[in-house]
Design a protein around this motif. Structure first.
Motif, PDB file in Angstrom:
ATOM      1  N   ILE A 176       0.853  -1.183   0.000  1.00 25.59           N
ATOM      2  CA  ILE A 176       0.000   0.000   0.000  1.00 25.59           C
ATOM      3  C   ILE A 176       0.889   1.232   0.000  1.00 25.59           C
ATOM      4  O   ILE A 176       1.888   1.276   0.717  1.00 25.59           O
ATOM      5  CB  ILE A 176      -0.919   0.022   1.237  1.00 25.59           C
ATOM      6  CG1 ILE A 176      -1.945  -1.118   1.172  1.00 25.59           C
ATOM      7  CG2 ILE A 176      -1.635   1.367   1.364  1.00 25.59           C
ATOM      8  CD1 ILE A 176      -2.777  -1.262   2.432  1.00 25.59           C
ATOM      9  N   ASP A 195      -5.195   5.909   0.525  1.00 30.13           N
ATOM     10  CA  ASP A 195      -4.337   4.755   0.259  1.00 30.13           C
ATOM     11  C   ASP A 195      -4.394   4.359  -1.214  1.00 30.13           C
ATOM     12  O   ASP A 195      -5.466   4.347  -1.822  1.00 30.13           O
ATOM     13  CB  ASP A 195      -4.780   3.545   1.091  1.00 30.13           C
ATOM     14  CG  ASP A 195      -4.329   3.630   2.540  1.00 30.13           C
ATOM     15  OD1 ASP A 195      -3.580   4.567   2.873  1.00 30.13           O
ATOM     16  OD2 ASP A 195      -4.733   2.747   3.325  1.00 30.13           O
ATOM     17  N   VAL A 197      -3.771   1.088  -3.316  1.00 30.76           N
ATOM     18  CA  VAL A 197      -3.661  -0.339  -3.053  1.00 30.76           C
ATOM     19  C   VAL A 197      -3.115  -1.055  -4.281  1.00 30.76           C
ATOM     20  O   VAL A 197      -3.688  -0.963  -5.372  1.00 30.76           O
ATOM     21  CB  VAL A 197      -5.036  -0.922  -2.656  1.00 30.76           C
ATOM     22  CG1 VAL A 197      -4.912  -2.411  -2.352  1.00 30.76           C
ATOM     23  CG2 VAL A 197      -5.587  -0.183  -1.437  1.00 30.76           C
TER      24      VAL A 197
END
Length: 223
Positions: A176, A195, A197
């Motif tokens: 991440i 975030d 991912v």
């Protein structure tokens, strides 16, 4: 580790300085002696004038002691020839070639030579920021069956654990990017706003993964 770089343009010179700062020794090869000016007086490595896929030139650059080779000149053909010479003639395992033509890059990738397709990469990165949705492939294995991709993660996943994301979407979260820093999550890591991912998944399963991400936890989201 000793690293040989073919091409002393902006990429090559920046790469050379970055590697030196990390404690590696570096040799830069370029046909144009004036190109070495980009390295500046602070560069402690070797400057070798010559053709980057010539074996004698590579030996002068220390290819026989090298642990890695980067071909980042302005010519696709020169880069791929040099990368193959480094790998096949000198047995260098860590080899990468910069390629401008994305169609060529895919061919060479299948041959087992890692490539960075600069035009395609730049265009993809621009599109990623203009249209932040779906999955953006970052790497594929030589067979093309498995890929690493950055997947758009809708807001309704925020606050849920990585383990739940993996279970409901069928992916494996590789890492991440959070606040500009990469991190290796555990199954207990909770997703936060902002975030990015990055997941490993089968290439033929991309549509299903995108749909699962868009659906959200227990189908509570929406596309």
């Amino acid at each position: 580790m000793h690293v040989v770089i073919m091409g002393c343009g902006r990429v090559g010179s920046t790469l050379a300085h970055s590697l030196e700062q990390q404690g590696h020794t570096v040799a830069v090869v370029d046909q144009d002696q004036t190109a070495f000016r980009r390295l500046g007086s602070g560069f402690a490595g070797r400057r070798v004038t010559g053709v980057g896929f010539d074996q004698d030139t590579l030996r002068e650059a220390g290819i026989e002691e090298a642990g890695a080779f980067a071909a980042v000149s302005s010519g696709d053909n020169s880069n791929i020839i040099a990368a193959r010479v480094a790998r096949e003639m000198f047995g260098i395992e860590n080899v990468v070639a910069r390629i401008y033509d994305p169609r060529r890059a895919e061919v060479y990738q299948r041959l087992g030579i890692p490539t960075v397709a600069t035009v395609r990469w730049t265009a993809d990165q621009m599109l990623r920021r203009l249209l932040p949705s779906g999955a953006e492939p970052l790497w594929r294995d030589p067979s093309g069956g498995v890929q690493l991709a950055e997947v758009h993660t809708p807001a309704f996943w925020i606050g849920h654990k990585v383990s739940r994301l993996q279970e409901e979407t069928g992916v494996r979260v590789a890492f991440i990017t959070r606040l500009g820093e990469a991190m290796l999550p555990t199954s207990q890591t909770v997703l936060q706003e902002g975030d990015l991912v990055h997941v490993m998944m089968r290439t033929d399963g991309v549509p299903e993964v995108e749909a699962a991400f868009a659906k959200g936890p227990d189908g509570e989201g929406h596309s």
